[in-house]
Scaffold this active site. Structure first.
Site, PDB file in Angstrom:
ATOM      1  N   HIS A  89      -5.749   2.953   1.103  1.00 18.89           N
ATOM      2  CA  HIS A  89      -4.898   4.050   1.584  1.00 18.89           C
ATOM      3  C   HIS A  89      -5.525   4.806   2.761  1.00 18.89           C
ATOM      4  O   HIS A  89      -4.859   5.099   3.750  1.00 18.89           O
ATOM      5  CB  HIS A  89      -4.628   5.061   0.467  1.00 18.89           C
ATOM      6  CG  HIS A  89      -4.055   4.456  -0.776  1.00 18.89           C
ATOM      7  ND1 HIS A  89      -3.169   3.415  -0.757  1.00 18.89           N
ATOM      8  CD2 HIS A  89      -4.240   4.769  -2.090  1.00 18.89           C
ATOM      9  CE1 HIS A  89      -2.837   3.115  -2.008  1.00 18.89           C
ATOM     10  NE2 HIS A  89      -3.476   3.913  -2.825  1.00 18.89           N
ATOM     11  N   ASP A  96       0.916  -1.132   0.000  1.00 22.45           N
ATOM     12  CA  ASP A  96       0.000   0.000   0.000  1.00 22.45           C
ATOM     13  C   ASP A  96       0.957   1.182   0.000  1.00 22.45           C
ATOM     14  O   ASP A  96       1.603   1.465   1.021  1.00 22.45           O
ATOM     15  CB  ASP A  96      -0.877   0.003   1.261  1.00 22.45           C
ATOM     16  CG  ASP A  96      -1.867   1.151   1.227  1.00 22.45           C
ATOM     17  OD1 ASP A  96      -1.417   2.303   1.045  1.00 22.45           O
ATOM     18  OD2 ASP A  96      -3.071   0.927   1.377  1.00 22.45           O
ATOM     19  N   HIS A  97       1.101   1.858  -1.134  1.00 23.74           N
ATOM     20  CA  HIS A  97       2.233   2.790  -1.228  1.00 23.74           C
ATOM     21  C   HIS A  97       2.095   3.958  -0.253  1.00 23.74           C
ATOM     22  O   HIS A  97       3.083   4.619   0.052  1.00 23.74           O
ATOM     23  CB  HIS A  97       2.476   3.244  -2.676  1.00 23.74           C
ATOM     24  CG  HIS A  97       1.570   4.323  -3.153  1.00 23.74           C
ATOM     25  ND1 HIS A  97       0.321   4.087  -3.635  1.00 23.74           N
ATOM     26  CD2 HIS A  97       1.732   5.667  -3.223  1.00 23.74           C
ATOM     27  CE1 HIS A  97      -0.256   5.234  -3.977  1.00 23.74           C
ATOM     28  NE2 HIS A  97       0.581   6.219  -3.733  1.00 23.74           N
TER      29      HIS A  97
HETATM   30  C1  BG6 Z   1      -3.347   4.917  -6.350  1.00 23.05           C
HETATM   31  C2  BG6 Z   1      -4.705   5.054  -6.957  1.00 23.05           C
HETATM   32  O1  BG6 Z   1      -3.292   3.801  -5.492  1.00 23.05           O
HETATM   33  O2  BG6 Z   1      -3.035   6.097  -5.604  1.00 23.05           O
HETATM   34  C3  BG6 Z   1      -4.762   6.272  -7.857  1.00 23.05           C
HETATM   35  O3  BG6 Z   1      -5.005   3.880  -7.712  1.00 23.05           O
HETATM   36  C4  BG6 Z   1      -4.330   7.500  -7.102  1.00 23.05           C
HETATM   37  O4  BG6 Z   1      -6.061   6.453  -8.393  1.00 23.05           O
HETATM   38  C5  BG6 Z   1      -3.001   7.279  -6.391  1.00 23.05           C
HETATM   39  O5  BG6 Z   1      -4.202   8.560  -8.033  1.00 23.05           O
HETATM   40  C6  BG6 Z   1      -2.681   8.439  -5.477  1.00 23.05           C
HETATM   41  O6  BG6 Z   1      -1.385   8.302  -4.975  1.00 23.05           O
HETATM   42  P1  BG6 Z   1      -0.545   9.571  -4.503  1.00 23.05           P
HETATM   43  O7  BG6 Z   1       0.702   9.001  -3.934  1.00 23.05           O
HETATM   44  O8  BG6 Z   1      -0.328  10.418  -5.724  1.00 23.05           O
HETATM   45  O9  BG6 Z   1      -1.390  10.298  -3.498  1.00 23.05           O
END
Ligand code: BG6
Length: 488
Positions: A242, A179-180
């Site tokens: 997230h 989960d980045h």
């Molecule tokens: C991803 C989603 O996991 O996270 C995207 O699939 C989203 O739709 C993105 O744009 C947002 O990541 P960050 O790091 O730019 O907030």
């Protein structure tokens, strides 16, 4: 760090180019990769090693945080990459892959530790895991790990089924679910801040905290992902994973020097204590929106249903706001408001902790009132922490004046989420990966929302692109006497 063969499925894909290779390169520059690090990239197309290496070099040059201005070190980095064509459903291709890996392990005299990274569509996860097992790729004497991207299932049932299939080939300890958001440096600091600062630790309760607001606003729209996004919506794409992970990270109380196991148990407890919403309560706790045409930063953009490959009749959510409650001694009575959406006014990811206002309650009707104390954790677009305090301004008849104590990191020096996550995965540290218990409980909590949305029990509010979402999202907080902070 132990030696490892890094086996990357989806090696010619977008995520590999934009995130994985640049992250590996930055780890390489910081000498955070194992000695004799090597990668076998897999993709559908036939490519020579040289062409593949040139692609890796190009993606590093284009996307790396640190500029690749030393050609010698860049060459030595890309030299670690090899390529093999693989059809995910063909057993013989896995046998060939095994032979190739064993040959490299012999050449480089490596312990047969293998990390399998699935940077492919979720429909392939189970088949790849099964083939890794059946081909013998996962039966070497060293360790094996599976890194897997989201989405982890489409709902509770499919997530359970996927987990069942994966667990036939890998144990829970071997599965690293990415989960980045958990790789973002500020998210990783949340626990440490609370643990190592008695002043914060003491305040982290319903005695002092009025509410917590978790926001992930995006300016981007559906982009080229119509097929996926129109089935997922904001609830599956951002909220179930997230946003709930951010909630867990901010709500846990950690003892000093907690082990990964303790962190996971505390996170699980937060999810268990989250007050479930029943299908009939969703409309009063959850706001669902979809962007209409509008203007973002001076540019006109179409509405969601006019986007390429989205049906004009689509009822998909591109915005969700919700009020959640945690039924636990520290948090009883503190609303957690969460919102996320696409095509909003600005990109911002932050957590705002709003403190109670005893001073305001004590002030008489005529008296001017102080602002609440706020503690703000910013993740995007810049990382920082701000504390809002009140003082009086002697130059203006002693009127209240909010002051801000600000800390902002130097953006250039911050590792990207994928650097942190890959480094931890190489070390076998599971703290910042989603455990199955968390994933399952998150789906379970979200399930009634999916049903209520599916049955159209919750109105879909259009909002013009370039705003902060539908007005109903403001009303959700206004009912409790609050408002979203920092909407300008
Ligand atoms: C991803 C989603 O996991 O996270 C995207 O699939 C989203 O739709 C993105 O744009 C947002 O990541 P960050 O790091 O730019 O907030």
């Amino acid at each position: 760090m132990e030696t490892v063969t890094f086996v990357l499925f989806g090696a010619t894909g977008d995520l590999a180019k934009r995130k994985i290779y640049p992250a590996l390169y930055n780890l390489f520059l910081e000498q955070k990769l194992p000695k004799c690090f090597h990668v076998i990239g897999l993709g559908r197309r036939e490519l020579s090693d040289e062409v593949f290496q040139a692609g890796v070099e190009q993606s590093v040059t284009q996307f790396s945080r640190r500029k690749a201005n030393d050609p010698v070190s860049l060459k030595s980095f890309v030299h670690a990459f090899r390529y093999q064509a693989l059809d995910i459903g063909r057993k013989e291709d896995y046998t060939k892959l095994l032979q190739r890996i064993e040959q490299r392990e012999r050449e480089l005299n490596l312990t047969p530790n293998r990390m399998f990274y699935l940077s492919v569509g979720p429909e392939f996860f189970a088949a790849i895991a099964t083939n890794i097992k059946e081909s013998g790729l996962g039966s070497a004497a060293g360790w094996k790990r599976l890194l897997i991207e989201k989405p982890f299932g489409h709902d509770l049932q499919s997530a359970r089924e996927l987990n069942r299939q994966l667990s036939e080939a890998f144990s829970e300890q071997e599965i690293f679910r990415i989960d980045h958001y958990l790789g973002k440096p500020m998210v990783q600091k949340l626990g440490a801040l609370q643990q190592n600062n008695p002043v914060l630790d003491a305040l982290w309760t319903n005695r002092y905290i009025a509410n917590v607001q978790i926001t992930a606003n995006e300016t981007v729209g559906v982009e080229e992902r119509a097929g996926y996004y129109d089935r997922a919506g904001a609830v599956r794409d951002m909220f179930q994973n997230h946003m709930l992970q951010l909630l867990m990270m901010v709500a846990i109380h950690l003892p000093k020097n907690s082990t990964p196991e303790e962190v996971r148990l505390k996170k699980k407890k937060v999810m268990e204590d989250l007050v479930p919403l029943h299908k009939q309560d969703i409309a009063s706790h959850v706001i669902r929106g979809q962007y209409a045409a509008g203007t973002i930063q001076g540019k006109s953009v179409p509405g969601y249903t006019s986007e390429p490959n989205i049906s004009e009749a689509s009822l998909n959510d591109t915005f969700i706001a919700a009020k959640l409650q945690i039924d636990a001694p520290f948090w009883r009575g503190v609303p957690f408001y969460i919102r996320t959406g696409k095509r909003l006014k600005e990109k911002s990811t932050r957590i705002v902790v709003e403190f109670k206002e005893p001073l305001k309650q004590q002030a008489s009707a005529q008296e001017e009132k102080p602002m609440p104390n706020l503690l703000v954790f910013e993740m995007s677009p810049h990382e920082g922490i701000t504390l809002q305090l009140n003082t009086r301004d002697p130059q203006h008849q002693g009127a209240f004046k909010p002051i801000h104590i600000d800390f902002h990191s130097n953006h250039q020096d911050l590792p990207e989420a994928y650097e942190n996550l890959l480094y931890d995965a190489l070390l076998g540290k599971p703290t910042f990966f989603a455990h199955w218990d968390e994933v399952e409980l998150s789906w379970q909590w979200v399930e009634p929302i999916l049903q209520a949305f599916g049955d159209q029990l919750v109105p879909l509010h259009p909002y013009p692109a370039g705003t902060y979402g539908p007005a109903e999202s403001d009303a959700l907080l206004a009912k409790d006497g609050y408002h979203w902070w920092f909407d300008s």
